[in-house]
Design a protein around this motif. Structure first.
Motif, PDB file in Angstrom:
ATOM      1  N   LYS A 256     -15.686 -13.383  29.631  1.00  0.00           N
ATOM      2  CA  LYS A 256     -15.637 -13.104  28.199  1.00  0.00           C
ATOM      3  C   LYS A 256     -15.955 -11.643  27.842  1.00  0.00           C
ATOM      4  O   LYS A 256     -15.513 -11.147  26.802  1.00  0.00           O
ATOM      5  N   LEU A 257     -16.701 -10.963  28.680  1.00  0.00           N
ATOM      6  CA  LEU A 257     -17.185  -9.622  28.334  1.00  0.00           C
ATOM      7  C   LEU A 257     -16.063  -8.617  28.046  1.00  0.00           C
ATOM      8  O   LEU A 257     -16.125  -7.912  27.029  1.00  0.00           O
ATOM      9  N   PRO A 258     -15.020  -8.502  28.876  1.00  0.00           N
ATOM     10  CA  PRO A 258     -13.963  -7.509  28.576  1.00  0.00           C
ATOM     11  C   PRO A 258     -13.292  -7.744  27.221  1.00  0.00           C
ATOM     12  O   PRO A 258     -13.028  -6.789  26.480  1.00  0.00           O
ATOM     13  N   GLN A 259     -13.009  -9.002  26.890  1.00  0.00           N
ATOM     14  CA  GLN A 259     -12.356  -9.312  25.622  1.00  0.00           C
ATOM     15  C   GLN A 259     -13.260  -8.974  24.435  1.00  0.00           C
ATOM     16  O   GLN A 259     -12.826  -8.377  23.445  1.00  0.00           O
ATOM     17  N   LEU A 260     -14.547  -9.325  24.569  1.00  0.00           N
ATOM     18  CA  LEU A 260     -15.488  -9.044  23.488  1.00  0.00           C
ATOM     19  C   LEU A 260     -15.706  -7.538  23.321  1.00  0.00           C
ATOM     20  O   LEU A 260     -15.874  -7.057  22.194  1.00  0.00           O
ATOM     21  N   GLU A 261     -15.684  -6.813  24.433  1.00  0.00           N
ATOM     22  CA  GLU A 261     -15.804  -5.353  24.348  1.00  0.00           C
ATOM     23  C   GLU A 261     -14.662  -4.768  23.513  1.00  0.00           C
ATOM     24  O   GLU A 261     -14.883  -3.919  22.641  1.00  0.00           O
ATOM     25  N   ASN A 262     -13.447  -5.233  23.785  1.00  0.00           N
ATOM     26  CA  ASN A 262     -12.283  -4.735  23.051  1.00  0.00           C
ATOM     27  C   ASN A 262     -12.363  -5.087  21.570  1.00  0.00           C
ATOM     28  O   ASN A 262     -11.994  -4.280  20.707  1.00  0.00           O
ATOM     29  N   GLU A 263     -12.847  -6.292  21.255  1.00  0.00           N
ATOM     30  CA  GLU A 263     -12.956  -6.707  19.852  1.00  0.00           C
ATOM     31  C   GLU A 263     -13.998  -5.879  19.109  1.00  0.00           C
ATOM     32  O   GLU A 263     -13.799  -5.532  17.942  1.00  0.00           O
ATOM     33  N   VAL A 264     -15.104  -5.542  19.795  1.00  0.00           N
ATOM     34  CA  VAL A 264     -16.133  -4.710  19.165  1.00  0.00           C
ATOM     35  C   VAL A 264     -15.602  -3.303  18.934  1.00  0.00           C
ATOM     36  O   VAL A 264     -15.776  -2.713  17.864  1.00  0.00           O
ATOM     37  N   MET A 265     -14.906  -2.739  19.947  1.00  0.00           N
ATOM     38  CA  MET A 265     -14.378  -1.386  19.816  1.00  0.00           C
ATOM     39  C   MET A 265     -13.275  -1.307  18.764  1.00  0.00           C
ATOM     40  O   MET A 265     -13.069  -0.263  18.138  1.00  0.00           O
ATOM     41  N   ALA A 266     -12.567  -2.420  18.559  1.00  0.00           N
ATOM     42  CA  ALA A 266     -11.510  -2.455  17.540  1.00  0.00           C
ATOM     43  C   ALA A 266     -12.062  -2.719  16.147  1.00  0.00           C
ATOM     44  O   ALA A 266     -11.309  -2.677  15.158  1.00  0.00           O
ATOM     45  N   GLY A 267     -13.355  -2.993  16.048  1.00  0.00           N
ATOM     46  CA  GLY A 267     -13.979  -3.240  14.753  1.00  0.00           C
ATOM     47  C   GLY A 267     -13.744  -4.634  14.218  1.00  0.00           C
ATOM     48  O   GLY A 267     -13.923  -4.882  13.026  1.00  0.00           O
ATOM     49  N   GLU A 268     -13.342  -5.560  15.088  1.00  0.00           N
ATOM     50  CA  GLU A 268     -13.060  -6.927  14.654  1.00  0.00           C
ATOM     51  C   GLU A 268     -14.325  -7.774  14.539  1.00  0.00           C
ATOM     52  O   GLU A 268     -14.398  -8.678  13.696  1.00  0.00           O
ATOM     53  N   ILE A 269     -15.297  -7.521  15.404  1.00  0.00           N
ATOM     54  CA  ILE A 269     -16.576  -8.232  15.349  1.00  0.00           C
ATOM     55  C   ILE A 269     -17.702  -7.219  15.560  1.00  0.00           C
ATOM     56  O   ILE A 269     -17.474  -6.088  16.008  1.00  0.00           O
TER      57      ILE A 269
END
Length: 374
Positions: free
Chosen positions: A343-356
């Motif tokens: 899960k970590l890579p996907q969550l990293e991308n979502e945080v960097m994209a400002g989604e979460i």
């Protein structure tokens, strides 16, 4: 090659000595003309010594097996962890008899030069000295130069000394997480003095206080901006402040710096109960002040032993070691958890994209981590 093409300096009576002569080779009947198919060449694997072999080698002071034992405790492999703990458990009764000295200082203060001079002096007294030199690891590549052993060339050749460079591996304070275990191994090998040289990165060096008896701070001459920029926190942890490079034209400035530090130390709480921290001058070039520093350390050890302060300090350090190991183990367990790794890579991308938010990502990861721990 034709005789006419040979250089004039060739000896016609001994043509075999001229390297350009080409002769047809001969093939022996027993030689294979080609390499058989389906042959795999594999690198020969070195056989790891057993726990018993490492144990016997360490207590006998075998440098090679001591180095391999330290490599074992520094390994992050899971099967090496249990083997290292078994070895440490067997050697625990042999440890704790050395004086542990931490040495830190601002970059350029000459820590390695001082350790070489100081260590050589101690070896001359008949003592056995182990140096655990901590080198900074690159935040980009993760590599380290590990050049302390080459900088301590004279000490490295001394049969009474043992130098082991180790990377920080990103550990706060420039102290490798396995330094404590390496120190125990050196003590079990019979070394009288353990010198731990840290990176010297500032106030984060307080971590070294939790594993040594005597903490030494090396500073440079000039009590102006250098003194104002010195962190008060690290000075409060020092049992001695050494003004280094006090030789030649710098000698007078070093004495002024020593007096300035002495005035500051007078207003600070002592790092060790019952011990007054003072400033001293020292030169690694001519050796002046080295014997005085050793006398100070011996007095410190004698005073601390009689008062029980050193025994209490080591007990406190053991307790700190437990919590440090818990933190390391949790860190390793969390990031090696299969669900977290997924899960970590996907969550990293979502945080960097400002989604979460970062907090939401962390909560999701811990939920996944703890779900299988119940």
């Amino acid at each position: 090659m034709d005789a006419g093409k040979k250089p004039e300096w060739s000896d016609p009576n001994e043509p075999d000595k001229f390297s350009s002569v080409i002769r047809k080779g001969q093939e022996l009947e027993s030689q294979a003309t080609s390499i058989p198919k389906n042959i795999r060449f594999q690198k020969r694997q070195s056989i790891e010594p057993s726990v018993e072999e490492l144990f016997n080698g360490v207590i006998k002071g075998d440098r090679s097996l001591l180095a391999r034992a330290i490599t074992l405790v520094e390994s992050n492999a899971e099967h090496h962890f249990y083997k290292a703990q078994e070895l440490l458990k067997k050697l625990l009764y042999k440890s704790g008899n050395s004086i542990r000295i931490g040495i830190t200082g601002v970059p350029g203060a000459g820590k390695s030069t001082f350790i070489e001079t100081f260590g050589t002096y101690l070896c001359g007294l008949g003592l056995h000295v182990a140096v655990l030199a901590i080198d900074p690891s690159s935040s980009l590549s993760g590599g380290s130069i590990l050049g302390d052993k080459t900088r301590m060339e004279q000490l490295a050749r001394n049969p009474r000394a043992f130098i082991r460079p180790s990377p920080t591996a990103g550990k706060l304070g420039g102290v490798h997480r396995k330094t404590r275990e390496a120190m125990l191994l050196c003590e079990a090998a019979g070394f009288d003095v353990i010198l731990i040289e840290t990176v010297g990165v500032g106030q984060s060096e307080v971590i070294i206080r939790d594993m040594v008896d005597f903490f030494m701070l090396l500073v440079l001459t000039g009590a102006g901006d250098e003194l104002q920029g010195m962190k008060k926190g690290i000075m409060e942890l020092a049992d001695a402040v050494i003004v280094h490079k006090a030789d030649g034209e710098n000698r007078g400035k070093a004495e002024l710096t020593r007096k300035e530090y002495s005035r500051i130390l007078h207003f600070l709480l002592p790092a060790t109960k019952g011990w007054a921290t003072k400033a001293y001058t020292c030169s690694s070039v001519n050796g002046e002040g080295v014997s005085e520093i050793w006398d100070v350390i011996k007095l410190f050890e004698e005073t601390g032993t009689m008062s029980g302060v050193l025994a209490e300090r080591r007990k406190s350090q053991q307790r700190t070691w437990i919590y440090s190991m818990i933190t390391d183990q949790l860190h390793y367990s969390f990031f090696h958890h299969p669900e977290v790794k997924l899960k970590l890579p996907q969550l990293e991308n979502e945080v960097m994209a400002g989604e979460i938010t970062a907090a939401s990502a962390v909560e999701t990861l811990f939920t996944a981590y703890l779900a299988t721990k119940k």
